[in-house]
Design an enzyme around this catalytic site. Sequence first.
Site, PDB file in Angstrom:
ATOM      1  CG  HIS A  17      24.758  26.834  33.294  1.00 26.37           C
ATOM      2  ND1 HIS A  17      24.573  26.089  34.435  1.00 26.37           N
ATOM      3  CD2 HIS A  17      24.725  28.129  33.687  1.00 26.37           C
ATOM      4  CE1 HIS A  17      24.442  26.898  35.462  1.00 26.37           C
ATOM      5  NE2 HIS A  17      24.522  28.134  35.048  1.00 26.37           N
ATOM      6  CE  LYS A  41      24.463  31.900  42.412  1.00 24.00           C
ATOM      7  NZ  LYS A  41      24.568  31.486  41.005  1.00 24.00           N
ATOM      8  NE  ARG A  91      18.343  32.552  34.808  1.00 22.43           N
ATOM      9  CZ  ARG A  91      18.764  32.180  36.004  1.00 22.43           C
ATOM     10  NH1 ARG A  91      18.633  30.947  36.385  1.00 22.43           N
ATOM     11  NH2 ARG A  91      19.302  33.057  36.836  1.00 22.43           N
ATOM     12  CB  SER A 129      22.949  26.075  39.738  1.00 23.96           C
ATOM     13  OG  SER A 129      23.633  26.103  38.522  1.00 23.96           O
TER      14      SER A 129
HETATM   15  O1  PNS Z   1      26.782  31.492  37.650  1.00 22.42           O
HETATM   16  P1  PNS Z   1      26.886  32.735  38.482  1.00 22.42           P
HETATM   17  O2  PNS Z   1      26.928  32.401  39.960  1.00 22.42           O
HETATM   18  O3  PNS Z   1      25.825  33.753  38.148  1.00 22.42           O
HETATM   19  O4  PNS Z   1      28.287  33.402  38.073  1.00 22.42           O
HETATM   20  C1  PNS Z   1      28.718  34.575  38.740  1.00 22.42           C
HETATM   21  C2  PNS Z   1      30.236  34.716  38.578  1.00 22.42           C
HETATM   22  C3  PNS Z   1      30.965  33.499  39.147  1.00 22.42           C
HETATM   23  C4  PNS Z   1      30.573  34.907  37.106  1.00 22.42           C
HETATM   24  C5  PNS Z   1      30.634  36.004  39.370  1.00 22.42           C
HETATM   25  O5  PNS Z   1      30.306  35.854  40.727  1.00 22.42           O
HETATM   26  C6  PNS Z   1      32.117  36.325  39.210  1.00 22.42           C
HETATM   27  O6  PNS Z   1      32.495  36.961  38.244  1.00 22.42           O
HETATM   28  N1  PNS Z   1      32.938  35.853  40.187  1.00 22.42           N
HETATM   29  C7  PNS Z   1      34.370  36.113  40.179  1.00 22.42           C
HETATM   30  C8  PNS Z   1      34.711  37.322  41.111  1.00 22.42           C
HETATM   31  C9  PNS Z   1      34.334  38.611  40.423  1.00 22.42           C
HETATM   32  O7  PNS Z   1      34.937  39.012  39.431  1.00 22.42           O
HETATM   33  N2  PNS Z   1      33.271  39.282  40.928  1.00 22.42           N
HETATM   34  C10 PNS Z   1      32.710  40.449  40.283  1.00 22.42           C
HETATM   35  C11 PNS Z   1      33.325  41.718  40.728  1.00 22.42           C
HETATM   36  S1  PNS Z   1      33.037  42.081  42.437  1.00 22.42           S
END
Ligand code: PNS
Length: 163
Positions: A17, A41, A91, A129
């Site tokens: 990250h 998660k 990745r 993570s």
């Molecule tokens: O590090 P990650 O877990 O891959 O990040 C994913 C994240 C937090 C960016 C994604 O889950 C997110 O955008 N969460 C906020 C809610 C949202 O906008 N969800 C997408 C549309 S359903």
Amino acid sequence: MSLAICPGSFDPITLGHLNIIRRTAQIFDDVVVCIMYNSTKTKPMFTIEERVEMVKKVVAKYPNVTVETSSGLLAEYAKKFDNPVIVKGMRAASDFEYEFQMNLINKKINPQLETMFLTASEKYTFLSSSVVREMASYDADLTGFVPCEIIDEIEKKAKLWRR
Ligand code: PNS
């Protein structure tokens, strides 16, 4: 002024990250790291507040990077900025499908919002993570996986956190 948002759950932030954040900070005038919920998660290791503190600690050396949090949708959060660009790390091909879908959903909600992908540095393509949480829960050495400033904190938390 160009502005990038680096969103993620950062549970916890890894060197992968940090590599993406550092490279984004070289390309954009300002970078906001936004710590968000990922509803897929379901067993977090750190609270959002703990993650914010850890991320703040490790990005303190980058003057154009700030840290925020949002409990809402990313595409809605982005509306408070002027022409922001979402930057995410990619990745491997396995990341592509999920990221592509997220990009399309975000565009549906906020059509002006652009997403860019930076390919992960080769040395971090294996890192996530969830790998860090798993390793920490077995008391493995986290050197080379997470920034050294937060290793103690992760080790302490891992003792309380159950697999
Ligand atoms: O590090 P990650 O877990 O891959 O990040 C994913 C994240 C937090 C960016 C994604 O889950 C997110 O955008 N969460 C906020 C809610 C949202 O906008 N969800 C997408 C549309 S359903």
